[in-house]
Enzyme design. Structure first.
Site, PDB file in Angstrom:
ATOM      1  N   ASP A 160      66.458 -34.416  92.165  1.00 50.54           N
ATOM      2  CA  ASP A 160      67.401 -33.634  91.348  1.00 50.54           C
ATOM      3  C   ASP A 160      66.781 -32.879  90.171  1.00 50.54           C
ATOM      4  O   ASP A 160      67.407 -32.760  89.115  1.00 50.54           O
ATOM      5  CB  ASP A 160      68.516 -34.540  90.826  1.00 50.54           C
ATOM      6  CG  ASP A 160      69.289 -35.214  91.944  1.00 50.54           C
ATOM      7  OD1 ASP A 160      69.157 -34.789  93.099  1.00 50.54           O
ATOM      8  OD2 ASP A 160      70.021 -36.182  91.658  1.00 50.54           O
ATOM      9  N   LYS A 218      72.608 -34.395  98.437  1.00 53.87           N
ATOM     10  CA  LYS A 218      73.249 -35.701  98.373  1.00 53.87           C
ATOM     11  C   LYS A 218      74.526 -35.624  97.549  1.00 53.87           C
ATOM     12  O   LYS A 218      74.748 -34.667  96.801  1.00 53.87           O
ATOM     13  CB  LYS A 218      72.290 -36.749  97.803  1.00 53.87           C
ATOM     14  CG  LYS A 218      71.794 -36.496  96.381  1.00 53.87           C
ATOM     15  CD  LYS A 218      70.635 -37.446  96.067  1.00 53.87           C
ATOM     16  CE  LYS A 218      70.141 -37.321  94.640  1.00 53.87           C
ATOM     17  NZ  LYS A 218      71.065 -37.859  93.639  1.00 53.87           N
ATOM     18  N   ALA A 227      65.080 -36.742  87.863  1.00 49.90           N
ATOM     19  CA  ALA A 227      66.071 -37.003  86.827  1.00 49.90           C
ATOM     20  C   ALA A 227      67.338 -37.578  87.479  1.00 49.90           C
ATOM     21  O   ALA A 227      67.620 -37.297  88.635  1.00 49.90           O
ATOM     22  CB  ALA A 227      66.399 -35.702  86.087  1.00 49.90           C
ATOM     23  N   THR A 228      68.073 -38.355  86.712  1.00 48.79           N
ATOM     24  CA  THR A 228      67.633 -38.925  85.457  1.00 48.79           C
ATOM     25  C   THR A 228      67.094 -40.326  85.710  1.00 48.79           C
ATOM     26  O   THR A 228      67.501 -40.991  86.676  1.00 48.79           O
ATOM     27  CB  THR A 228      68.788 -39.013  84.429  1.00 48.79           C
ATOM     28  OG1 THR A 228      69.821 -39.870  84.975  1.00 48.79           O
ATOM     29  CG2 THR A 228      69.363 -37.651  84.113  1.00 48.79           C
ATOM     30  N   CYS A 272      69.832 -41.367  88.935  1.00 48.22           N
ATOM     31  CA  CYS A 272      69.407 -41.103  90.301  1.00 48.22           C
ATOM     32  C   CYS A 272      67.979 -41.557  90.596  1.00 48.22           C
ATOM     33  O   CYS A 272      67.660 -41.925  91.727  1.00 48.22           O
ATOM     34  CB  CYS A 272      69.570 -39.621  90.608  1.00 48.22           C
ATOM     35  SG  CYS A 272      71.294 -39.077  90.511  1.00 48.22           S
TER      36      CYS A 272
END
Length: 225
Positions: free
Chosen positions: A34, A128, A156-157, A161
């Site tokens: 992410d 996701k 992150a973070t 995640c």
């Protein structure tokens, strides 16, 4: 920091049998969790300035390229129906707890991979809906198909995640390494607490130089075969 026993917390965990060094495999993969504009750009409500994390992750990816180390990027993205629907009620349960995440809509700038990362066409991209990069996604099957045995988790973070991905990675049978410089959070307290937790229970939190050396060594060369 001390535990309820009045001893250093590290010692308490060591006495309980946590914190051993993981077995590093010979076929690593890099999983970038992410690092999208919605998380790396403070202009977005869900974002914060992760410039240093993006730079360190880019350096790690570049180190793995000569050895052909696979790279998997993830993004969180929701359809309008998942995020709110006609009556404004999200279909994804997590979004009741974290309504700010509803802004991560499919096709928006917020869900685009940060353009500062050295992404290539051969890299994998997984979308996701939850915290873990493994939950409800083909990540485990993708890594198994690539014959990977170790994952370097970036992104992150740290408290969300990244931690969830580290937990599911080890539960899926992969050794976990987390380069400290390659993960970030919105606040230092949750960041450090979750790095401690990962180090104690799920993987090794390592320095960037160590991670680069690992990819450049026999493990990285094995990954190119």
């Amino acid at each position: 920091m001390t535990s309820q026993y009045g001893e250093p917390t590290d010692r308490t965990y060591e006495r309980a049998g946590f914190g051993a060094t993981v077995r590093r495999g010979v076929r690593p993969a890099i999983v970038v969790v992410d690092l999208t504009r919605g998380f790396t750009d403070p202009a977005h409500p869900t974002g914060t300035d992760l410039t240093d994390v993006v730079a360190a992750t880019g350096e790690l990816i570049a180190a793995g390229r000569p050895a052909g180390v696979p790279v998997v990027f993830t993004t969180i993205a929701y359809t309008d129906a998942e995020a709110g629907g006609r009556d404004g009620t999200p279909a994804v349960t997590w979004l009741h707890k974290a309504p700010g995440m509803r802004a991560l809509r499919e096709g928006s700038d917020a869900v685009a991979i940060d353009p500062r990362l050295p992404r290539e066409p051969a890299d994998h991209l997984i979308t996701k809906k939850g915290a873990s990069a493994f939950f409800g996604t083909p990540l485990a099957a993708t890594l198994a198909g690539l014959h990977c045995d170790t994952v370097l988790v970036c992104g992150a973070t740290t408290s969300g995640c990244v931690r969830a991905t580290a937990v599911d990675a080890v539960q899926s049978g992969f050794s976990v390494l987390v380069p400290r410089a390659c993960v970030g959070d919105r606040a230092q307290g949750p960041h450090e607490a979750n790095l401690f937790d990962i180090q104690a229970k799920y993987g090794d939190v390592i320095e960037l130089d160590d991670a680069i050396g690992y990819l450049a060594g026999p493990a990285g060369r094995a990954g190119a075969r």
